[in-house]
Scaffold this motif. Structure first.
Motif, PDB file in Angstrom:
ATOM      1  N   GLU A 143       4.820 -29.591 -33.444  1.00 53.99           N
ATOM      2  CA  GLU A 143       5.889 -30.489 -33.844  1.00 53.99           C
ATOM      3  C   GLU A 143       6.688 -29.837 -34.959  1.00 53.99           C
ATOM      4  O   GLU A 143       6.134 -29.306 -35.915  1.00 53.99           O
ATOM      5  CB  GLU A 143       5.318 -31.822 -34.327  1.00 53.99           C
ATOM      6  CG  GLU A 143       6.250 -32.967 -34.031  1.00 53.99           C
ATOM      7  CD  GLU A 143       5.518 -34.289 -34.085  1.00 53.99           C
ATOM      8  OE1 GLU A 143       6.145 -35.271 -34.489  1.00 53.99           O
ATOM      9  OE2 GLU A 143       4.318 -34.341 -33.723  1.00 53.99           O
ATOM     10  N   VAL A 144       7.988 -29.915 -34.758  1.00 55.98           N
ATOM     11  CA  VAL A 144       8.865 -29.270 -35.713  1.00 55.98           C
ATOM     12  C   VAL A 144       9.818 -30.321 -36.250  1.00 55.98           C
ATOM     13  O   VAL A 144      10.337 -31.133 -35.481  1.00 55.98           O
ATOM     14  CB  VAL A 144       9.674 -28.143 -35.018  1.00 55.98           C
ATOM     15  CG1 VAL A 144      10.593 -27.464 -36.020  1.00 55.98           C
ATOM     16  CG2 VAL A 144       8.726 -27.142 -34.386  1.00 55.98           C
ATOM     17  N   PRO A 145      10.005 -30.294 -37.529  1.00 59.43           N
ATOM     18  CA  PRO A 145      10.977 -31.268 -38.072  1.00 59.43           C
ATOM     19  C   PRO A 145      12.365 -30.941 -37.575  1.00 59.43           C
ATOM     20  O   PRO A 145      12.706 -29.774 -37.397  1.00 59.43           O
ATOM     21  CB  PRO A 145      10.867 -31.080 -39.576  1.00 59.43           C
ATOM     22  CG  PRO A 145      10.319 -29.711 -39.761  1.00 59.43           C
ATOM     23  CD  PRO A 145       9.413 -29.462 -38.583  1.00 59.43           C
ATOM     24  N   PRO A 146      13.132 -31.948 -37.299  1.00 56.24           N
ATOM     25  CA  PRO A 146      14.483 -31.712 -36.814  1.00 56.24           C
ATOM     26  C   PRO A 146      15.329 -31.036 -37.869  1.00 56.24           C
ATOM     27  O   PRO A 146      15.070 -31.195 -39.067  1.00 56.24           O
ATOM     28  CB  PRO A 146      15.015 -33.133 -36.523  1.00 56.24           C
ATOM     29  CG  PRO A 146      14.167 -34.032 -37.352  1.00 56.24           C
ATOM     30  CD  PRO A 146      12.834 -33.373 -37.450  1.00 56.24           C
ATOM     31  N   PRO A 147      16.290 -30.299 -37.404  1.00 59.06           N
ATOM     32  CA  PRO A 147      17.176 -29.614 -38.354  1.00 59.06           C
ATOM     33  C   PRO A 147      17.963 -30.620 -39.172  1.00 59.06           C
ATOM     34  O   PRO A 147      18.200 -31.751 -38.722  1.00 59.06           O
ATOM     35  CB  PRO A 147      18.088 -28.790 -37.451  1.00 59.06           C
ATOM     36  CG  PRO A 147      18.027 -29.462 -36.116  1.00 59.06           C
ATOM     37  CD  PRO A 147      16.655 -30.055 -36.014  1.00 59.06           C
ATOM     38  N   LYS A 189      21.157 -31.751 -34.403  1.00 58.43           N
ATOM     39  CA  LYS A 189      20.022 -32.508 -33.872  1.00 58.43           C
ATOM     40  C   LYS A 189      20.423 -33.261 -32.605  1.00 58.43           C
ATOM     41  O   LYS A 189      19.726 -33.240 -31.585  1.00 58.43           O
ATOM     42  CB  LYS A 189      19.532 -33.499 -34.927  1.00 58.43           C
ATOM     43  CG  LYS A 189      18.357 -34.337 -34.470  1.00 58.43           C
ATOM     44  CD  LYS A 189      17.925 -35.268 -35.581  1.00 58.43           C
ATOM     45  CE  LYS A 189      16.849 -36.216 -35.111  1.00 58.43           C
ATOM     46  NZ  LYS A 189      17.351 -37.237 -34.198  1.00 58.43           N
ATOM     47  N   MET A 190      21.571 -33.878 -32.703  1.00 57.57           N
ATOM     48  CA  MET A 190      22.020 -34.642 -31.540  1.00 57.57           C
ATOM     49  C   MET A 190      22.258 -33.736 -30.356  1.00 57.57           C
ATOM     50  O   MET A 190      21.907 -34.042 -29.210  1.00 57.57           O
ATOM     51  CB  MET A 190      23.304 -35.401 -31.867  1.00 57.57           C
ATOM     52  CG  MET A 190      23.020 -36.837 -32.292  1.00 57.57           C
ATOM     53  SD  MET A 190      24.409 -37.602 -33.063  1.00 57.57           S
ATOM     54  CE  MET A 190      25.545 -37.715 -31.712  1.00 57.57           C
ATOM     55  N   LEU A 191      22.862 -32.612 -30.648  1.00 57.74           N
ATOM     56  CA  LEU A 191      23.134 -31.660 -29.578  1.00 57.74           C
ATOM     57  C   LEU A 191      21.843 -31.209 -28.923  1.00 57.74           C
ATOM     58  O   LEU A 191      21.715 -31.170 -27.692  1.00 57.74           O
ATOM     59  CB  LEU A 191      23.881 -30.452 -30.167  1.00 57.74           C
ATOM     60  CG  LEU A 191      24.357 -29.428 -29.159  1.00 57.74           C
ATOM     61  CD1 LEU A 191      25.414 -30.034 -28.253  1.00 57.74           C
ATOM     62  CD2 LEU A 191      24.903 -28.198 -29.881  1.00 57.74           C
ATOM     63  N   ILE A 192      20.902 -30.916 -29.775  1.00 58.11           N
ATOM     64  CA  ILE A 192      19.618 -30.439 -29.246  1.00 58.11           C
ATOM     65  C   ILE A 192      18.961 -31.519 -28.405  1.00 58.11           C
ATOM     66  O   ILE A 192      18.480 -31.273 -27.306  1.00 58.11           O
ATOM     67  CB  ILE A 192      18.684 -30.005 -30.405  1.00 58.11           C
ATOM     68  CG1 ILE A 192      19.228 -28.735 -31.057  1.00 58.11           C
ATOM     69  CG2 ILE A 192      17.272 -29.783 -29.884  1.00 58.11           C
ATOM     70  CD1 ILE A 192      18.484 -28.316 -32.297  1.00 58.11           C
ATOM     71  N   ASP A 193      19.010 -32.703 -28.961  1.00 59.10           N
ATOM     72  CA  ASP A 193      18.397 -33.816 -28.218  1.00 59.10           C
ATOM     73  C   ASP A 193      19.012 -33.970 -26.843  1.00 59.10           C
ATOM     74  O   ASP A 193      18.329 -34.057 -25.823  1.00 59.10           O
ATOM     75  CB  ASP A 193      18.588 -35.126 -28.998  1.00 59.10           C
ATOM     76  CG  ASP A 193      17.615 -35.243 -30.149  1.00 59.10           C
ATOM     77  OD1 ASP A 193      16.761 -34.336 -30.259  1.00 59.10           O
ATOM     78  OD2 ASP A 193      17.718 -36.210 -30.922  1.00 59.10           O
ATOM     79  N   GLY A 194      20.342 -33.976 -26.874  1.00 64.44           N
ATOM     80  CA  GLY A 194      21.041 -34.174 -25.608  1.00 64.44           C
ATOM     81  C   GLY A 194      20.721 -33.085 -24.620  1.00 64.44           C
ATOM     82  O   GLY A 194      20.402 -33.337 -23.452  1.00 64.44           O
ATOM     83  N   LEU A 195      20.793 -31.879 -25.079  1.00 65.03           N
ATOM     84  CA  LEU A 195      20.562 -30.754 -24.181  1.00 65.03           C
ATOM     85  C   LEU A 195      19.131 -30.774 -23.656  1.00 65.03           C
ATOM     86  O   LEU A 195      18.888 -30.507 -22.473  1.00 65.03           O
ATOM     87  CB  LEU A 195      20.841 -29.442 -24.908  1.00 65.03           C
ATOM     88  CG  LEU A 195      21.018 -28.261 -23.947  1.00 65.03           C
ATOM     89  CD1 LEU A 195      22.327 -28.420 -23.199  1.00 65.03           C
ATOM     90  CD2 LEU A 195      20.949 -26.943 -24.676  1.00 65.03           C
ATOM     91  N   ALA A 196      18.228 -31.095 -24.557  1.00 58.60           N
ATOM     92  CA  ALA A 196      16.822 -31.134 -24.138  1.00 58.60           C
ATOM     93  C   ALA A 196      16.636 -32.142 -23.014  1.00 58.60           C
ATOM     94  O   ALA A 196      15.979 -31.863 -22.007  1.00 58.60           O
ATOM     95  CB  ALA A 196      15.932 -31.478 -25.322  1.00 58.60           C
ATOM     96  N   THR A 197      17.244 -33.285 -23.187  1.00 55.42           N
ATOM     97  CA  THR A 197      17.117 -34.312 -22.148  1.00 55.42           C
ATOM     98  C   THR A 197      17.693 -33.802 -20.837  1.00 55.42           C
ATOM     99  O   THR A 197      17.088 -33.943 -19.767  1.00 55.42           O
ATOM    100  CB  THR A 197      17.865 -35.580 -22.573  1.00 55.42           C
ATOM    101  OG1 THR A 197      17.601 -35.823 -23.938  1.00 55.42           O
ATOM    102  CG2 THR A 197      17.445 -36.752 -21.724  1.00 55.42           C
TER     103      THR A 197
END
Lengths: 298, 1016
Positions: B399-403, B409-417
């Protein structure tokens, strides 16, 4: 051997071609009427074994017949969806009541022979007026969920049993409908002679005796086979025994109270469709698919 | 000639010969040119005599020859009766000529029509020949009549066309059609068969005799027929054996194996025997051969078809079996033989009469199976996995803390999904695309890569759950996916039947699955976690269970069992209460969910809430008690039959026939089904909204002046107790009222026509009115009230309207109206009405609802009371009508009020009243429109019927009235608004407003109307 039970065959009434679907004593028990798949009704003197009269007019099998207390009129019903109102002596049809959407299973006169109550496959019970010229039903009771198999009348009630597993009592005096849910398709209902109890033949090969006032189940009678045919059941004239036919041609007698099979014997070659008990004597008539009506005496 | 002339255009006047021109003809000729210049629809067709022959259908029709007759001078006269006593009525032979007119005759061109009984291809000679032939035969045959029969008795049929064709082909009468070659073949085969039978007869000992006899019989038969054929050389006249099988025409399954035919016949004979023995005299072959297994003994009517009902349900299984057997046999006749002779077959190896061939011609060639190459793999493996299949095995990234950067963070979240759903390919693509973009550096190990990896894994876990589960399940339940298995995979709950075994899937799992499934489509309601930790009804495990069940039901799609599992013992009210409970609890849970997911505090809160709810809903008896009663109930219900009680209404005749007093005697008939009503109410809601503004506008205009109030002293009205004096002009004839009371059919016809009849009825009506007074006094009162608050056509108006008015004191306020009439009988009723009235709110027009009925009443009462003191009847009726129409028009919204134009705004204080009044008017109009002419809705019919009698009367009076007014109004309005559409619009308006009116709940004052509404 139990005393008082009609176990001796005193006569065979032959004449029907094909299955006999119902046989009924008249009011005083001197005559009986049978009807069957040959579309005829036959009037017999069962005690002397005489065929009195044949009533022909039905277009299909005749399923039930009932006679007025004064023996002057008949009512019959059957597969042709009509109810025939006959004159006994002339053998003519006085009136035909049309209205059922499907086969009519059971038919009865009321006490004064002024109303005919019929129960049909169309999930309805209909009442017809014999006094007026109207051929429209007086009332249609259509609360049933499935084919209504059998109908009984008391002085103020119409009782009908249906395949939906209910026995419904329509009390005209009070204006209410009592629904006794038996949870099993009801094949035939018949009243005890004191009209306090109701015997219902269910399609799980069980006869059930209900207390009519409370709706309580008093007893269950088992042992016979009744799974797929419409078969009658009745109580004996003394209300001491319960009797019914069986699909294997047997006749069963149960003790009313302890529900034990008192007697069973083979009466017919095939399904026993109907049993009718003499109103006073220990005498019984049975009909069967084998085309015969048999008279049983003590 | 004439015809020719008409084709020309004539200039000048033709020279006429005096003798052949009638004046008419001359005129026609003169008109001819003129006519042609006319437009088509004005041209008239005239005959050569210049007479007009075509008239309109209603002005005489076609009048050719003898006008409107059959074309003879006498016209259509029935044949006269001739007494057969003196002279026998001759039989008139009708010929076709009697039915043809001259034109038809002409068309026939003089050819006579004749009917012929023969269709003789070869002319008359054939018939002649046949006759001769018959004569010849007649001679040979012995007959009762000596000598040749006269020609006209014996009329032999002409030869058939087939015969003639055969003759053409060289066949001669008395010769066989059979090929000669076939004969020899047949003979040979017959010989062979004989031999075979000789063999086979050894085999089946008991049947020998039968076979023998039947065979010999058969042979004899064939012999005989053959002989016959040979001797006469002609074809057999008639084939005696009807077709009884299901084979195609002419197909003989035994053609080349005649020995089986005997077998079959034997078998059939045996079956027939059995049938007879069983005592079915008519035999079932007749019926059975038709179709299926039908009841023995009788057929069905010629016009009926065999139906399911005709099946012999009582037939034993044995019979069924036999039937089947015969059928089988027909299909495959060899089979039975094979069975019968199995022993011999085995011994000899062949059918009798044959022997086994020593070397069979036909050898099945067998090939070796192909050699499978050793390196073959039956299952294809993809060189590279479609998805990183190692996702389950792979150790989840730490587990890594979000940037810190929120955007990132949002971008990463979206892309990950996205990647989780669309696959690795997407990641590669975006990586490729956004190489230069520093924002996307996390893809290739830059800032936030750790977080991305983690997020991706999470998403995959989440998203991959479903396929994983599916995989697992399908693998476990191979090879076949049963319905249950599928249901399990989909997380469906098995139906009631298998509730017992449903424990195979833990409910939690089900929920989990379900939420997983629905995750993609709906908000995630992963209640499993909650329901695990939160048990709002911990104290009552049964209830908790039910609650869980409820939750499941609530958040789960698909089929669901009825919510009964173990609530059987509960009464309906208990169940309902509990349900409410559950709803509340569930809501709280959801809220808690939305707010802070893992906030235990909220759960606490929820628990509290739930508990509160518990207390709130569950009566103070407490849980235990409830439990006990529950158990008791369970015990009771276990003993079926269950008894229920309903109300049932026997028909009065039934009671009569049973000699029982009708328990429902005197009670109103059962309410009609409310469904349609509900629908109408529902539909009215939106349409009424847009009407609202228009209405208010109208209201203002509607305010009619009650300016000139005239008190007529001559009236015998006892006015001293009445705040409001009123003079009711003898405006209307009482016919409507009369009708309303004494005629019971609710549909009114020809309102205006009735008016004309009024005079005859008036006497009767007078009598009726007296009786009526009492009845309708209440209504009258109310109408009075209405009138008080209402517009009264003022004297200002000119014309006929002016003459009579309803006069009210200006102070016509709200409140009680006490009116007493000289008529004492009405006293009681009046009081009643008064009370009724006072119950309502004092906002004036409450009573208006009844209004119209009273209108109709008023004249009657007036007459009764006033007794001729009133002003003479003149246009009065018209006047009231117009008044009412006035009102209705004004309520029409867009239309202008004829009367109020100059009085607008004069009486603003009455606006309110008027509005209510308008409501009234609408309803009235609606009713009137429905009962009168165009738009009769069944709905209104309903309400009319269902109302109680008194009510009905008044309402009928009303409706009758109104229909009249309505019509009247329409008539009037037409003059004002020439366009039809306009009028229709107005009507629509009415209707809409009416709906609005009916819908309006605020107006509690219209109690009467509320009642009506119920019945609508």
């Amino acid at each position: 051997m139990v005393a008082g039970l009609p176990l001796r065959e005193s006569g065979v009434l032959k004449g029907h071609e094909g299955a006999v679907l119902a046989v009924r004593f008249n009011g005083d028990g001197n005559y009986c009427l049978s009807c069957g798949k040959d579309r005829t009704l036959r009037l017999w003197n069962p005690h002397r074994g005489i065929h009195v009269k044949t009533y022909k007019s039905h277009g299909r099998e005749v399923r039930d017949v009932h006679v007025t207390p004064d023996n002057s009129k008949l009512v019959s019903c059957g597969g042709d969806r009509q109810i025939f109102y006959w004159d006994v002596s002339t053998g003519r049809v006085i009136r035909k009541f049309r209205g059922h959407d499907s086969e009519v299973n059971s038919v009865k006169f009321n006490e004064y022979a002024s109303v005919v109550v019929s129960a049909g496959y169309d999930r309805s019970v209909r009442t017809w007026d014999c006094r007026s010229q109207s051929t429209e039903p007086i009332q249609i009771i259509d609360t049933f969920q499935d084919s209504v198999m059998s109908v009984c009348l008391t002085k103020s009630e119409i009782i009908a049993g249906s395949v939906d597993g209910t026995v419904r009592t329509f009390d005209i005096r009070v204006g209410r409908e009592l629904v006794d849910d038996m949870k099993q398709p009801v094949n035939c209902i018949s009243l005890s002679n004191d009209t306090n109890c109701l015997l219902a033949s269910c399609l799980d090969s069980t006869l059930r005796l209900l207390d009519r006032s409370s709706g309580e189940l008093l007893q269950e009678y088992k042992g016979h086979t009744c799974k797929s045919f419409k078969m009658d059941c009745c109580l004996t004239n003394t209300d001491a025994h319960v009797t019914s036919g069986s699909e294997d041609g047997f006749i069963f007698f149960w003790d009313l109270v302890d529900a034990s099979v008192v007697m069973k014997f083979r009466a017919h070659a095939s399904v026993v469709t109907s049993v009718s008990y003499h109103p006073k004597d220990s005498c019984m008539i049975t009909s069967s698919v084998d085309g015969t009506v048999r008279v049983w005496k003590e | 000639m004439d015809r020719d002339e008409e084709d020309y255009v004539f200039y000048g006047t033709p020279i006429e010969r005096e003798e052949d021109t009638s004046t008419r003809k001359r005129k026609a000729a003169a008109d001819a040119g003129q006519l042609r210049s006319l437009p088509v629809w004005k041209q008239e067709v005239r005959d050569e005599e210049g007479r007009r022959r075509f008239h309109g259908a209603f002005t005489g029709g076609f009048s050719a020859g003898y006008y409107n007759t059959v074309g003879s001078k006498e016209g259509w006269a029935p044949q006269t009766f001739t007494s057969s006593r003196k002279n026998r009525a001759e039989f008139k032979q009708q010929s076709i000529y009697q039915f043809l007119d001259d034109d038809d005759m002409k068309n026939m061109g003089g050819q006579a029509l004749e009917t012929s009984t023969q269709f003789d291809t070869f002319g008359f000679t054939a018939a002649e020949y046949a006759r001769k032939q018959a004569e010849k035969e007649q001679e040979k045959r012995p007959s009762a009549i000596p000598g040749p029969a006269p020609d006209d008795i014996v009329l032999p049929a002409a030869d058939s066309i087939g015969m003639k064709l055969l003759q053409k082909m060289g066949w001669r009468r008395g010769h066989s059609i059979r090929e000669t070659q076939a004969d020899s073949l047949y003979d040979a085969r017959r010989e062979a068969r004989k031999a075979l039978i000789a063999f086979s007869s050894n085999i089946n000992e008991p049947d020998i005799a039968q076979i023998e006899s039947s065979v010999s019989e058969r042979d004899e038969l064939t012999e005989r027929s053959n002989d016959g054929i040979y001797s006469s050389g002609s074809t057999p006249v008639y084939v005696l054996n009807p077709k009884q099988d299901l084979h195609g025409l002419g197909f003989d399954p035994f053609k080349h194996a005649p020995e089986f035919r005997d077998r079959k016949e034997l078998h059939e004979a045996r079956i027939k025997d059995q049938d007879n023995r069983r005592g079915f005299p008519m035999g079932k072959n007749l019926l059975a051969s038709k179709s299926g297994n039908y009841a023995p003994g009788f057929g069905i009517g010629a016009l009926e078809e065999l139906d399911v009902e005709d099946e012999d349900i009582y037939a034993s299984s044995v019979a069924c079996y036999e039937l089947e057997e015969t059928e089988v046999e027909e299909v495959e006749p060899a089979k039975i033989i094979r069975d019968n002779h199995k022993l011999e077959y085995r011994k000899q190896g062949v059918l009798s009469g044959f022997k086994v061939a020593s070397n069979p011609d036909y050898n099945v060639e067998r090939f070796k199976p192909p050699v499978i190459p050793p390196n073959f793999e039956p299952v294809h493996k993809f060189s590279s996995p479609l998805e990183p299949a190692s996702k389950f095995a792979e150790a989840h990234p730490p587990e890594v803390p979000p940037p810190e950067d929120n955007n990132l963070k949002m971008l990463i979240d979206g892309l990950a999904t996205l990647v989780a759903r669309c696959g690795k390919l997407f990641e590669d693509l975006s990586k490729e695309k956004n190489k230069a973009n520093p924002l996307f550096s996390f893809l290739s190990g830059g800032n936030g890569h750790g977080y991305y990896v983690r997020k991706l894994w999470e998403e995959k876990q989440k998203y991959g759950d479903q396929p994983k589960q599916m995989d697992m399940k399908s693998i476990s339940s191979v090879p076949k996916l049963t319905a249950e298995g599928r249901g399990r995979i989909l997380g469906e709950r098995p139906l009631e039947k298998s509730t017992g075994s449903s424990s195979s899937i833990a409910p939690k799992e089900v929920i989990h699955l379900q939420s997983n499934l629905s995750d993609t489509f709906t908000k995630s309601a992963s209640l499993d976690r909650l329901s695990e930790s939160v048990k709002p009804f911990k104290s009552d495990p049964a209830k908790q269970k039910r609650f869980e069940q409820f939750l499941k039901d609530k958040y789960q799609g698909g089929l669901r069992a009825i919510y009964i599992a173990d609530t059987d013992g509960m009464s309906d009210t208990d169940r309902a209460r509990e349900r409410l409970d559950f709803e509340a609890a569930a809501e709280t849970i959801e809220k808690g969910e939305c707010g802070t997911k893992t906030n235990s505090q909220s759960i606490e809160k929820f628990l509290e809430l739930a508990r509160n709810g518990d207390m709130h809903f569950v009566p103070s008896l407490g849980m235990e008690k409830h439990q006990i009663s529950h158990n008791e109930e369970m015990l009771v219900t276990k003993i079926y039959p269950k008894r229920e009680e309903f109300q049932w209404r026997p028909s009065p005749i039934l009671c009569k026939r049973f000699d029982i007093i009708d328990p429902f005697m005197g009670k109103p008939p059962p309410l009609p089904r409310a469904r349609s009503r509900v629908e109408t109410l529902i539909f009215t809601t939106d349409s009424s909204k847009d009407v609202q503004p228009a209405e208010t506008e109208v209201t203002k205009r509607d305010a009619l002046p009650v300016s000139q109030l005239k008190i007529l002293e001559e009236t015998k009205l006892n006015a001293e107790e009445v705040d409001n004096e009123l003079t009711l002009p003898n405006v209307e004839r009482p016919v409507d009222l009369y009708k309303a009371i004494f005629s019971d059919d609710s549909d009114d016809e020809g309102d205006f026509a009735n008016l004309t009849k009024v005079d005859d009825q008036e006497k009767k009506a007078e009598g009726a009115n007296k009786a009526l007074n009492r009845l309708v006094a209440g209504d009258f009162l109310e109408s009075l009230g209405k009138e008080l608050g209402l517009e009264v056509p003022s004297d200002i108006n000119d014309g006929p309207l002016k003459t009579n008015t309803l006069t009210f004191p200006e102070t016509s306020g709200e409140g009680d109206y006490k009116i007493s009439f000289g008529n004492e009988r009405s006293g009681f009723e009046l009081q009643k009405a008064n009370m009724h009235w006072e119950n309502k709110e004092p906002t004036a027009c409450k009573s208006t609802s009844l209004g119209n009925a009273v209108k109709s009443l008023s004249p009657g009462i007036c007459r009764d009371m006033i007794d001729g003191v009133l002003p003479p009847e003149g246009d009065m009726q018209y006047n009231t009508d117009s008044r009412r129409s006035n009102r209705s028009i004004s309520s029409g919204g867009r239309t202008e009020n004829i009367y109020s134009e100059h009085q607008e705004g004069e009486y603003p204080s009455e606006e309110k009243d008027n509005r209510a009044n308008r409501h009234k008017t609408h309803s009235r109009h609606r009713r009137s429109s429905s009962s009168s002419d165009s738009d009769s809705s069944s709905d209104s019919g309903h309400h009319d019927r269902s109302r109680s009698k008194a009510d009905k009367r008044s309402s009928e009076g009303k409706s009758r009235k109104h229909s009249k007014h309505h019509k009247h109004k329409r008539r009037r309005s037409r003059s004002r608004y020439p366009s039809h559409d306009d009028a229709r619009d107005r009507n629509d308006d009415h209707r809409r407003k009416d709906k609005k009116y009916r819908e309006g709940t605020s107006d509690a004052t219209h109690s009467k109307h509320d009642g009506h509404r119920k019945y609508h």
